[in-house]
Design an enzyme around this catalytic site. Structure first.
Site, PDB file in Angstrom:
ATOM      1  N   GLU A 140     -21.734  32.726   2.395  1.00  0.00           N
ATOM      2  CA  GLU A 140     -21.100  33.176   1.145  1.00  0.00           C
ATOM      3  C   GLU A 140     -20.931  32.035   0.149  1.00  0.00           C
ATOM      4  O   GLU A 140     -19.816  31.769  -0.302  1.00  0.00           O
ATOM      5  CB  GLU A 140     -19.702  33.747   1.442  1.00  0.00           C
ATOM      6  CG  GLU A 140     -19.632  34.803   2.509  1.00  0.00           C
ATOM      7  CD  GLU A 140     -18.179  35.176   2.863  1.00  0.00           C
ATOM      8  OE1 GLU A 140     -17.245  34.530   2.352  1.00  0.00           O
ATOM      9  OE2 GLU A 140     -18.014  36.114   3.643  1.00  0.00           O
ATOM     10  N   PRO A 141     -21.981  31.345  -0.217  1.00  0.00           N
ATOM     11  CA  PRO A 141     -21.804  30.213  -1.121  1.00  0.00           C
ATOM     12  C   PRO A 141     -21.539  30.646  -2.563  1.00  0.00           C
ATOM     13  O   PRO A 141     -22.152  31.591  -3.059  1.00  0.00           O
ATOM     14  CB  PRO A 141     -23.153  29.483  -1.046  1.00  0.00           C
ATOM     15  CG  PRO A 141     -24.132  30.558  -0.721  1.00  0.00           C
ATOM     16  CD  PRO A 141     -23.400  31.561   0.137  1.00  0.00           C
ATOM     17  N   ARG A 201     -19.767  27.981  -5.255  1.00  0.00           N
ATOM     18  CA  ARG A 201     -19.859  26.742  -6.028  1.00  0.00           C
ATOM     19  C   ARG A 201     -21.226  26.062  -5.940  1.00  0.00           C
ATOM     20  O   ARG A 201     -21.766  25.627  -6.946  1.00  0.00           O
ATOM     21  CB  ARG A 201     -18.790  25.779  -5.491  1.00  0.00           C
ATOM     22  CG  ARG A 201     -18.655  24.503  -6.281  1.00  0.00           C
ATOM     23  CD  ARG A 201     -17.790  23.480  -5.515  1.00  0.00           C
ATOM     24  NE  ARG A 201     -16.638  24.045  -4.876  1.00  0.00           N
ATOM     25  CZ  ARG A 201     -15.407  24.069  -5.396  1.00  0.00           C
ATOM     26  NH1 ARG A 201     -15.177  23.532  -6.566  1.00  0.00           N
ATOM     27  NH2 ARG A 201     -14.412  24.625  -4.723  1.00  0.00           N
ATOM     28  N   ARG A 260      -9.450  23.674 -13.689  1.00  0.00           N
ATOM     29  CA  ARG A 260      -9.518  22.895 -12.440  1.00  0.00           C
ATOM     30  C   ARG A 260      -8.778  21.557 -12.507  1.00  0.00           C
ATOM     31  O   ARG A 260      -8.071  21.218 -11.565  1.00  0.00           O
ATOM     32  CB  ARG A 260     -10.974  22.686 -12.006  1.00  0.00           C
ATOM     33  CG  ARG A 260     -11.747  24.001 -11.782  1.00  0.00           C
ATOM     34  CD  ARG A 260     -13.087  23.808 -11.079  1.00  0.00           C
ATOM     35  NE  ARG A 260     -12.899  23.456  -9.688  1.00  0.00           N
ATOM     36  CZ  ARG A 260     -13.030  22.265  -9.188  1.00  0.00           C
ATOM     37  NH1 ARG A 260     -13.416  21.266  -9.958  1.00  0.00           N
ATOM     38  NH2 ARG A 260     -12.806  22.026  -7.921  1.00  0.00           N
ATOM     39  N   CYS A 299       0.051  23.216 -25.297  1.00  0.00           N
ATOM     40  CA  CYS A 299       1.353  22.538 -25.226  1.00  0.00           C
ATOM     41  C   CYS A 299       1.840  22.417 -23.792  1.00  0.00           C
ATOM     42  O   CYS A 299       2.777  23.102 -23.370  1.00  0.00           O
ATOM     43  CB  CYS A 299       2.349  23.306 -26.077  1.00  0.00           C
ATOM     44  SG  CYS A 299       1.750  23.450 -27.753  1.00  0.00           S
ATOM     45  N   GLU A 300       1.182  21.613 -23.017  1.00  0.00           N
ATOM     46  CA  GLU A 300       1.536  21.344 -21.612  1.00  0.00           C
ATOM     47  C   GLU A 300       1.016  19.948 -21.314  1.00  0.00           C
ATOM     48  O   GLU A 300      -0.131  19.629 -21.672  1.00  0.00           O
ATOM     49  CB  GLU A 300       0.776  22.277 -20.652  1.00  0.00           C
ATOM     50  CG  GLU A 300       1.027  23.734 -20.807  1.00  0.00           C
ATOM     51  CD  GLU A 300       2.052  24.287 -19.829  1.00  0.00           C
ATOM     52  OE1 GLU A 300       2.559  23.521 -18.984  1.00  0.00           O
ATOM     53  OE2 GLU A 300       2.344  25.476 -19.945  1.00  0.00           O
ATOM     54  N   TYR A 357     -16.086  28.220 -11.154  1.00  0.00           N
ATOM     55  CA  TYR A 357     -14.639  28.219 -11.354  1.00  0.00           C
ATOM     56  C   TYR A 357     -14.260  27.625 -12.708  1.00  0.00           C
ATOM     57  O   TYR A 357     -13.248  26.948 -12.841  1.00  0.00           O
ATOM     58  CB  TYR A 357     -13.930  27.500 -10.181  1.00  0.00           C
ATOM     59  CG  TYR A 357     -14.345  28.066  -8.841  1.00  0.00           C
ATOM     60  CD1 TYR A 357     -13.998  29.373  -8.502  1.00  0.00           C
ATOM     61  CD2 TYR A 357     -15.126  27.336  -7.946  1.00  0.00           C
ATOM     62  CE1 TYR A 357     -14.414  29.926  -7.295  1.00  0.00           C
ATOM     63  CE2 TYR A 357     -15.537  27.882  -6.740  1.00  0.00           C
ATOM     64  CZ  TYR A 357     -15.180  29.173  -6.419  1.00  0.00           C
ATOM     65  OH  TYR A 357     -15.598  29.722  -5.225  1.00  0.00           O
TER      66      TYR A 357
HETATM   67  N1  LLP Z   1     -16.187  33.759   0.049  1.00  0.00           N
HETATM   68  C1  LLP Z   1     -14.832  33.818   0.091  1.00  0.00           C
HETATM   69  C2  LLP Z   1     -14.178  34.831   0.900  1.00  0.00           C
HETATM   70  C3  LLP Z   1     -14.086  32.878  -0.644  1.00  0.00           C
HETATM   71  O1  LLP Z   1     -12.762  32.937  -0.605  1.00  0.00           O
HETATM   72  C4  LLP Z   1     -14.758  31.903  -1.427  1.00  0.00           C
HETATM   73  C5  LLP Z   1     -14.007  30.942  -2.216  1.00  0.00           C
HETATM   74  C6  LLP Z   1     -16.167  31.900  -1.439  1.00  0.00           C
HETATM   75  C7  LLP Z   1     -16.837  32.845  -0.678  1.00  0.00           C
HETATM   76  C8  LLP Z   1     -16.971  30.909  -2.221  1.00  0.00           C
HETATM   77  O2  LLP Z   1     -16.721  29.594  -1.778  1.00  0.00           O
HETATM   78  P1  LLP Z   1     -17.460  28.348  -2.434  1.00  0.00           P
HETATM   79  O3  LLP Z   1     -18.885  28.341  -1.975  1.00  0.00           O
HETATM   80  O4  LLP Z   1     -17.384  28.477  -3.902  1.00  0.00           O
HETATM   81  O5  LLP Z   1     -16.702  27.194  -1.925  1.00  0.00           O
HETATM   82  N2  LLP Z   1     -11.014  27.778  -7.591  1.00  0.00           N
HETATM   83  C9  LLP Z   1     -11.309  26.762  -6.597  1.00  0.00           C
HETATM   84  C10 LLP Z   1     -12.163  27.285  -5.482  1.00  0.00           C
HETATM   85  C11 LLP Z   1     -11.550  28.437  -4.743  1.00  0.00           C
HETATM   86  C12 LLP Z   1     -12.462  28.987  -3.694  1.00  0.00           C
HETATM   87  C13 LLP Z   1     -11.847  30.161  -3.036  1.00  0.00           C
HETATM   88  N3  LLP Z   1     -12.727  30.903  -2.209  1.00  0.00           N
HETATM   89  C14 LLP Z   1     -11.942  25.570  -7.289  1.00  0.00           C
HETATM   90  O6  LLP Z   1     -12.101  25.604  -8.500  1.00  0.00           O
HETATM   91  O7  LLP Z   1     -12.252  24.577  -6.648  1.00  0.00           O
END
Ligand code: LLP
Length: 432
Positions: A291-292, A294, A330, A360-361, A388
């Protein structure tokens, strides 16, 4: 080959080679970003279509002929054009809400390649996903399992289910993006998982198809994956003794990308280790789901912003730009580091600046203590903003949501319009 290096450029763009300098100008593929900022205004998100394709290919090449389904974690970037691109490339999708389901269907994705994750699925979301015919529900608790069973029975359907197990492993990442520790809210504790499966096996509207975990995001080591896999395989062994057989194993947990000087783990390194472990334990026949998010989109995007003021003081110098924490959250939320590149390089001595927005933060900063050779009105690219970025933006301080552009060679496509001031108050009303 174009020479992507510039003697004046401060660092190799994180999104190289799709983001690169030619002479003193920063380009996304064949488009000069300074020109884009002039024409479309700032702030502005820009994505490279070729970069999406390159990131996708890294997974496909790593997979070779093996039985792996990549389900793009669309929460990272859910613009319809991005989803369509991944659907076209053959991706499945990992969704976490009814809204994401609606988007993925609107983008023309095949629902039988969609997995539905998330700790708080509501009845309407379950109904919609059953009606669409998703591949499976990644169920995160026993109460959710019971609710899903009831919703499926009422709809005259059987819900395909994979239990999301919490393997209690440390993904060695930021605490806010670590998800597989027992103190995290996610998944069913590994020591309660077998009994949850036994319960699932008794529910007529539930069909057990897999097991699933997600340990965190921006992971740069292989060991947390292998620890999680080891625990999942132990569980699968125990389930087999009870006559419960699974078709797939979903190993969630996102590979990291290079923001600064990280050395990300390549999909091929991850998959080679994972398959070695699967084969040695006799589970080479299982379908592997990944499930990639990022790693497919993060370095395919930048946020363009324009310097409004340079505010110099004894304590600190500030480059006040027109993008803010509401556009890219982020840094404020995780103290995340994003590279800052000038769209046009200046041949002058750099000065240390904090790059901050107009909100304003005090948390409204995008980068701190960066050596930049800039003047007022210059355009900057905040790097690694494809994941993100836009998706976490808000209207805080009544700031309109930003446009998104997809660059394809020398072409640019406006894939989201900038919100107008009218959009900001649309839907609100004042009682008579
Ligand atoms: N699948 C599930 C169930 C997840 O909770 C996530 C991310 C992904 C897939 C994708 O994961 P990735 O490959 O993107 O790592 N907002 C944060 C990242 C939160 C990720 C939460 N879950 C940031 O900006 O770093």
């Amino acid at each position: 080959m174009t020479d992507h290096s510039s003697p004046l450029a401060m660092r190799t763009p994180a999104g190289a080679p799709h983001f690169h300098y030619q002479g003193d100008a920063l380009y996304a593929e064949g488009v000069r970003l300074h020109d884009l900022a002039q024409t479309l205004g700032t702030p502005l998100y820009v994505y490279s279509r070729a970069a999406l394709g390159t990131a996708w290919s890294a997974y496909q090449e790593a997979i070779g002929g093996r039985n792996v389904l990549v389900c793009y974690g669309m929460k990272a970037n859910s613009n319809l054009a991005v989803l369509r691109e991944f659907a076209r490339l053959g991706s499945g999708f990992d969704i976490v809400s009814g809204g994401e389901l609606a988007r993925v269907l609107a983008a023309g994705a095949d629902p039988s390649r969609v997995v539905f994750s998330g700790v708080g699925k509501q009845v309407w979301e379950m109904r919609a996903a059953l009606a669409a015919g998703v591949k499976c529900f990644n169920v995160e608790s026993v109460p959710e399992l019971r609710r899903l069973s009831g919703v499926a029975a009422a709809a005259g359907k059987r819900a395909a289910v994979s239990l999301r197990v919490n393997p209690d492993v440390d993904a060695q990442t930021h605490p806010y993006i670590s998800t597989g520790l027992k103190e995290n809210k996610f998944g069913i504790a590994i020591d309660q998982a077998a009994s949850a499966y036994e319960l699932a096996a008794t529910l007529p509207a539930i069909e057990i198809v897999g097991v699933d975990c997600h340990i965190g995001s921006q992971i740069t080591e292989v060991s947390p994956y292998l620890d999680a896999l080891d625990k999942l395989l132990g569980l699968i062994d125990r389930l087999a003794l009870k006559g419960i057989r699974l078709r797939h194993l979903d190993l969630g947990g996102g590979l990291g990308i290079r923001y600064d000087d990280e050395t990300p783990l390549a999909p091929s390194a991850l998959l080679d280790h994972v398959f070695a472990q699967l084969n040695s334990r006799g589970y080479g026949h299982l379908e592997l789901v990944l499930e990639p998010g990022r790693s497919l989109v993060g370095n395919a995007g930048v946020l363009l912003t324009r310097v409004q003021y340079l505010k110099l003081s004894e304590a600190r110098n500030f480059a006040i730009v027109d993008a803010a924490m509401n556009d890219l959250m982020r840094p404020a939320l995780y103290e995340a580091w994003h590279g800052v590149l000038p769209a046009m390089v200046r041949n002058q001595s750099p000065v240390l600046y904090d790059v901050v927005g107009p909100v304003c933060e005090s948390a409204d900063w995008l980068a701190r203590a960066r050596a930049l050779a800039i003047e007022e009105d210059d355009v900057l690219a905040i790097e690694s903003a494809g994941a993100y970025g836009f998706v976490m933006s808000s209207n805080y301080n009544s700031r309109p949501l930003l446009p998104e552009i997809l660059v394809d060679g020398t072409e640019t496509h406006l894939i989201r319009k900038r919100q107008t001031l009218d959009d900001l108050i649309q839907g609100e009303s004042i009682p008579a």
